[in-house]
Design an enzyme around this catalytic site. Structure first.
Site, PDB file in Angstrom:
ATOM      1  N   SER A  10      46.795  33.066  45.954  1.00 36.18           N
ATOM      2  CA  SER A  10      46.890  34.442  45.495  1.00 36.18           C
ATOM      3  C   SER A  10      46.901  34.267  43.900  1.00 36.18           C
ATOM      4  CB  SER A  10      48.138  35.020  45.655  1.00 36.18           C
ATOM      5  OG  SER A  10      48.462  36.279  45.346  1.00 36.18           O
ATOM      6  N   ASP A  36      44.396  41.350  45.984  1.00 38.02           N
ATOM      7  CA  ASP A  36      45.369  42.490  46.813  1.00 38.02           C
ATOM      8  C   ASP A  36      46.184  43.107  46.086  1.00 38.02           C
ATOM      9  OD1 ASP A  36      47.077  40.154  46.325  1.00 38.02           O
ATOM     10  OD2 ASP A  36      47.689  40.014  48.204  1.00 38.02           O
ATOM     11  N   ASP A  74      43.427  36.647  44.059  1.00 36.82           N
ATOM     12  CA  ASP A  74      42.759  37.153  45.652  1.00 36.82           C
ATOM     13  C   ASP A  74      42.714  38.622  45.846  1.00 36.82           C
ATOM     14  OD1 ASP A  74      45.499  37.490  45.914  1.00 36.82           O
ATOM     15  OD2 ASP A  74      45.327  37.061  48.161  1.00 36.82           O
ATOM     16  N   ASP A 100      44.969  40.308  40.694  1.00 42.72           N
ATOM     17  CA  ASP A 100      45.190  39.055  40.874  1.00 42.72           C
ATOM     18  C   ASP A 100      44.064  38.017  41.376  1.00 42.72           C
ATOM     19  OD1 ASP A 100      45.729  39.904  43.306  1.00 42.72           O
ATOM     20  OD2 ASP A 100      47.175  38.421  43.812  1.00 42.72           O
TER      21      ASP A 100
HETATM   22 MG    MG Z   1      47.751  38.268  45.850  1.00 43.70          MG
END
Ligand code: MG
Length: 456
Positions: free
Chosen positions: A109, A255, A253, A251
């Site tokens: 992440s 999400d 990844d 960020d």
């Molecule tokens: Mg994330």
């Protein structure tokens, strides 16, 4: 016939492997070859009723290394793998949901580039439940996974174009297909997994797009991967020069999604969530958020007769509660928004699309939308935990000036003009403190007061 393995390496630590967001660590140090392969075998064992596992990864340098080890274990256990490439976590979740198969995301992440991680997705597209994670961990610890004979090992195929399917799905859920939005947008992918998907989605929505840091770079050489204002100086500089309507960043990844308004001001995640509730929800709808979110959302929900359900902190719990209560919006203060009309998970591209849709439909600028939301000062801090939580909590409960205590997650202590949420971390010896008030001095005072009580 399968051969059953027993035992595991003697030096493996007996601490819990799965934290708040899957397994995290430094490859070749924490995420060893044995661990990654054996976790892959354990995932294969727990999902033995499924023939196939979907996998994706973010742009991290160690991504191919960790991906190949985990996938090796899964294949050894007899499951097939569909590799959808470098994509945001929510893209993998969409693939899992639509194909009703489990998934494994290789990502850490927003953590620094030396980290990587293994995040498991349930076949309904939600982040793996604690029960699923515990099952995998138990199989791993006990070594009760099985390796297939040669003819039972899995196979791999690739779906390199899934980024198009995901971007189009986001556009459709936001009602942005063929809308030809006339906005000037700056987007910062931070060298992460959204480098293809969000620019494609924005271009398809018709905006004039300027991209920053959309080269996939696993060292995150352009900026820290966490989309905090202090890490987004490039984006702020560009938008502050003028001529843009909105700045958007994710960020690593993707999400999470954060925004800058047309004047270069960072939009607090609490405010974004309240804007979404104000414009996307109707009387009688239900919104779900953790106890840590500011009361700006509560005020909007009260005004619009929207029910607000508070949960413990953590996106998986918010997503599952949303499904249970048939809610129409969920989210956290850190830019993680869950829009169930698309899917039950945090989705950065979906947040970006929804914000553009709200701006377009309302005819308002982002700064106008922000100005409609009641202002609260919310502070978040972590301090070292030097005593047992029971000792600290009894000290906190006997503090002066307490009007009410909510025990949903840790202690949420309400005073006359604000509240302090104090909760121990489940994975580190730290205490997290959140304070919130309409008066900034009160939020500061509450932080100092409860920090002192925690320190003893
Ligand atoms: Mg994330």
């Amino acid at each position: 016939m399968n051969m059953r393995l027993k035992g595991m390496a003697s030096d493996e630590k007996q601490t819990r492997l799965f934290g708040t967001n899957g397994i995290r660590g430094v490859p070749n140090l924490d995420l060893t070859q044995d661990l990654c392969i054996n976790i892959g075998l354990s995932i294969s064992e727990v999902f033995r009723k499924n023939s196939t596992v979907a996998m994706a990864r973010d742009t991290r340098k160690s991504g191919p290394f960790v991906f190949s080890l985990v996938s090796s274990g899964i294949l050894s256990g007899g499951r097939n793998i569909v590799d959808i490439g470098i994509l945001p976590t929510p893209a993998l979740q969409l693939y899992c949901r639509d194909n009703k198969i489990p998934g494994v995301m290789i990502t850490a992440s927003h953590n620094p580039p030396q980290y990587n991680g293994i995040k498991v997705i349930d076949p309904d597209g939600t982040e793996a439940s604690k029960e699923t994670e515990m099952s995998i961990e138990t199989v791993y610890r006990q070594g009760t996974y099985s390796r297939s004979e040669w003819h039972g090992t899995g196979t791999v195929w690739h779906e390199p174009d899934y980024y198009r399917t995901y971007a189009d799905s986001v556009l459709g859920s936001a009602g942005l297909r063929n809308r030809h939005l006339k906005y000037n947008v700056v987007f910062d992918a931070g060298n992460g997994a959204s480098y293809l998907t969000t620019p494609l989605m924005l271009q398809e929505a018709g905006v004039r797009l300027v991209t920053l840091n959309c080269n996939p770079d696993g060292r995150f050489s352009s900026r820290n991967s966490e989309p905090k204002p202090e890490n987004l100086k490039d984006l702020r500089t560009v938008i502050s020069a003028g001529g843009y309507d909105i700045g958007i960043a994710h960020d690593g990844d993707a999400d999470r999604c954060v925004f800058f308004d047309e004047n270069g001001n960072y939009a607090d995640g609490n405010v974004i969530l309240a804007i979404f509730a104000r414009y996307l929800c109707h009387k009688g709808d239900t919104v779900v958020t953790p106890v840590s979110t500011s009361d700006a959302l509560q005020d909007v929900c009260d005004e619009r007769e929207i029910r607000l359900v508070r949960t413990v902190v953590g996106a998986p719990v918010v997503a599952r509660t949303l499904r249970t209560v048939k809610g129409s919006l969920g989210g956290e203060e850190n830019g993680g928004i869950i829009y169930p009309r698309h899917q039950y998970c945090r989705d950065g591209a979906m947040s970006a699309a929804l914000m553009l849709s709200i701006m377009h439909d309302s005819g308002k600028s982002l700064s106008d939308l922000i100005s409609e939301i009641p202002h609260y000062t919310t502070i978040k801090e972590s301090v070292e935990r030097k005593a047992d939580w029971n000792v600290i909590s009894s000290r906190l409960e006997s503090a002066s000036g307490i009007v009410k205590i909510d025990r949903t997650d840790g202690l949420k202590i309400f005073e006359k003009d604000g509240w302090a949420l104090i909760r121990p971390s489940g994975t580190e010896p730290i205490i997290r403190i959140y304070t919130s008030s309409r008066i900034s001095d009160v939020a500061e005072r509450l932080l100092k007061k409860y920090r002192k009580i925690i320190a003893g």
